[in-house]
Design a protein around this motif. Sequence first.
Motif, mmCIF file in Angstrom:
data_model
loop_
_atom_site.group_PDB
_atom_site.id
_atom_site.type_symbol
_atom_site.label_atom_id
_atom_site.label_comp_id
_atom_site.label_asym_id
_atom_site.label_seq_id
_atom_site.Cartn_x
_atom_site.Cartn_y
_atom_site.Cartn_z
ATOM 1 N N SER A 59 -6.089 1.884 8.071
ATOM 2 C CA SER A 59 -5.328 3.119 7.877
ATOM 3 C C SER A 59 -3.837 2.890 8.098
ATOM 4 O O SER A 59 -3.005 3.288 7.268
ATOM 5 C CB SER A 59 -5.818 4.208 8.829
ATOM 6 O OG SER A 59 -7.159 4.504 8.587
ATOM 7 N N SER A 61 -2.254 0.035 8.068
ATOM 8 C CA SER A 61 -1.760 -0.929 7.077
ATOM 9 C C SER A 61 -1.481 -0.247 5.747
ATOM 10 O O SER A 61 -0.471 -0.528 5.090
ATOM 11 C CB SER A 61 -2.766 -2.062 6.879
ATOM 12 O OG SER A 61 -2.934 -2.773 8.074
ATOM 13 N N LEU A 62 -2.388 0.634 5.325
ATOM 14 C CA LEU A 62 -2.185 1.334 4.068
ATOM 15 C C LEU A 62 -1.009 2.303 4.131
ATOM 16 O O LEU A 62 -0.291 2.478 3.146
ATOM 17 C CB LEU A 62 -3.454 2.091 3.668
ATOM 18 C CG LEU A 62 -4.601 1.215 3.170
ATOM 19 C CD1 LEU A 62 -5.854 2.059 2.976
ATOM 20 C CD2 LEU A 62 -4.216 0.506 1.883
ATOM 21 N N ILE A 63 -0.799 2.911 5.290
ATOM 22 C CA ILE A 63 0.346 3.818 5.440
ATOM 23 C C ILE A 63 1.656 3.041 5.325
ATOM 24 O O ILE A 63 2.591 3.464 4.649
ATOM 25 C CB ILE A 63 0.267 4.569 6.792
ATOM 26 C CG1 ILE A 63 -0.853 5.591 6.754
ATOM 27 C CG2 ILE A 63 1.598 5.239 7.113
ATOM 28 C CD1 ILE A 63 -1.155 6.215 8.092
ATOM 29 N N TYR A 65 2.186 -0.150 4.049
ATOM 30 C CA TYR A 65 2.360 -0.961 2.845
ATOM 31 C C TYR A 65 2.208 -0.184 1.543
ATOM 32 O O TYR A 65 2.234 -0.769 0.478
ATOM 33 C CB TYR A 65 1.396 -2.152 2.855
ATOM 34 C CG TYR A 65 1.879 -3.266 3.743
ATOM 35 C CD1 TYR A 65 2.839 -4.155 3.286
ATOM 36 C CD2 TYR A 65 1.392 -3.420 5.025
ATOM 37 C CE1 TYR A 65 3.297 -5.175 4.083
ATOM 38 C CE2 TYR A 65 1.846 -4.434 5.833
ATOM 39 C CZ TYR A 65 2.801 -5.312 5.364
ATOM 40 O OH TYR A 65 3.257 -6.315 6.161
ATOM 41 N N LYS A 66 2.025 1.108 1.621
ATOM 42 C CA LYS A 66 1.862 1.898 0.389
ATOM 43 C C LYS A 66 3.158 2.119 -0.315
ATOM 44 O O LYS A 66 4.202 2.156 0.035
ATOM 45 C CB LYS A 66 1.213 3.234 0.691
ATOM 46 C CG LYS A 66 0.949 4.034 -0.540
ATOM 47 C CD LYS A 66 0.239 5.307 -0.206
ATOM 48 C CE LYS A 66 0.017 6.060 -1.497
ATOM 49 N NZ LYS A 66 -0.505 7.360 -1.283
#
Length: 66
Positions: A59, A61-63, A65-66
């Motif tokens: 979660s 990481s996606l926040i 690197y998005k």
Amino acid sequence: MHLIVSLFGIQIPALILIFLFAGVIQILLNRVFADLGVYEFVWHPGLFRTAIFICIFASFSLIIYK
């Protein structure tokens, strides 16, 4: 896109910091779940703890690197 963080003059990947942050959050959640008795209803507590850590790490990481 690789994020690099400079910490005291040392450049480290941001994923290492995210990993450590997720570990701290998982330790705190582990204590809360143990106090609430959640692990009594879980089939495999070790697998559940690992899954919680992976969800937290992914979660964040996606926040970032998005």
